[in-house]
Design a protein around this motif. Sequence first.
Motif: not given
Length: 289
Positions: A191, A230-231, A234-235, A239
């Motif tokens: 991440g 980042r988007h 996040a989708s 992880d």
Amino acid sequence: MKKCAFLSMDSLENFFAYDDMAFEPLQKLGWQAEHVSWRKPDVDWSNYDVVVIRSTWDYQSDASAFLACLETIEASSARLENPLKLVKWNISKDYLRDMQQQGINIVPTLWFDSFELQQIQQGFIQFACQQLVIKPLISANADHTYRLTSQNLRDMHQQLTTEFAKRPFMLQPFLPAIVEEGEYSLFYFAGHYSHAILKRPKSGDFRVQEEHGGLLQSIEPCEEMLTCSRHALASLPEDALYARIDLVRHQGEFALMEIELIEPSLYFNMDPLAAQRFADAFVECFGRG
């Protein structure tokens, strides 16, 4: 010392692979890493604490056997990364439809289960473009990926009909930015942003892979690229230990080409700290050896 297998091909002789660059940083953190081919029979995966899918760049030729191998690893005591759930989600490129439904800007795409010439010809009209790109939903290394014009579509009609007879595929407008500007790749480990590169095709080509003569350049991503990435992260349904996010400029904005979660080259060679960042992220997830 704990053991980690980097899942690979039988031979990487004709490929540019940089995974070895992570071995020394991992060793210093207490992890012994080695390559193991996913095609090697009778491997006791429980001998490893973690198995990381890496340069398995032939999996697309037998995706069912590849997934069977991963399921065997999953059933062992070893930890598989990226996780099997994420691999199954990512292995077919129609995951992009899921991302689009979550508000991610993707390259405009049509999806097909079978090849019909008239549908492909309609793509030129629907996208209002002179060139199209056709690619299988399960693919790597730009295998069976073609740049189409109305002329070569007629010339390649029989070949395409044969190749895509039982192979679901996607159709996209060819984006001039691929050759005029290039394709951007941003790399994330556990991440955390690591590094970014710009990939350009060689003159006369549209494929950006090194194996096809593509040229690489380290870059500092702009805030818009970072926000898009980042988007996209996040989708994800789960992880990821590693992710490569490929972006291209389209109509003045960055669009997602792909998010690579199975076997992307992580280009440790393009940033002197990339391999160490990967090792640090690995230890963050699995602890010191």
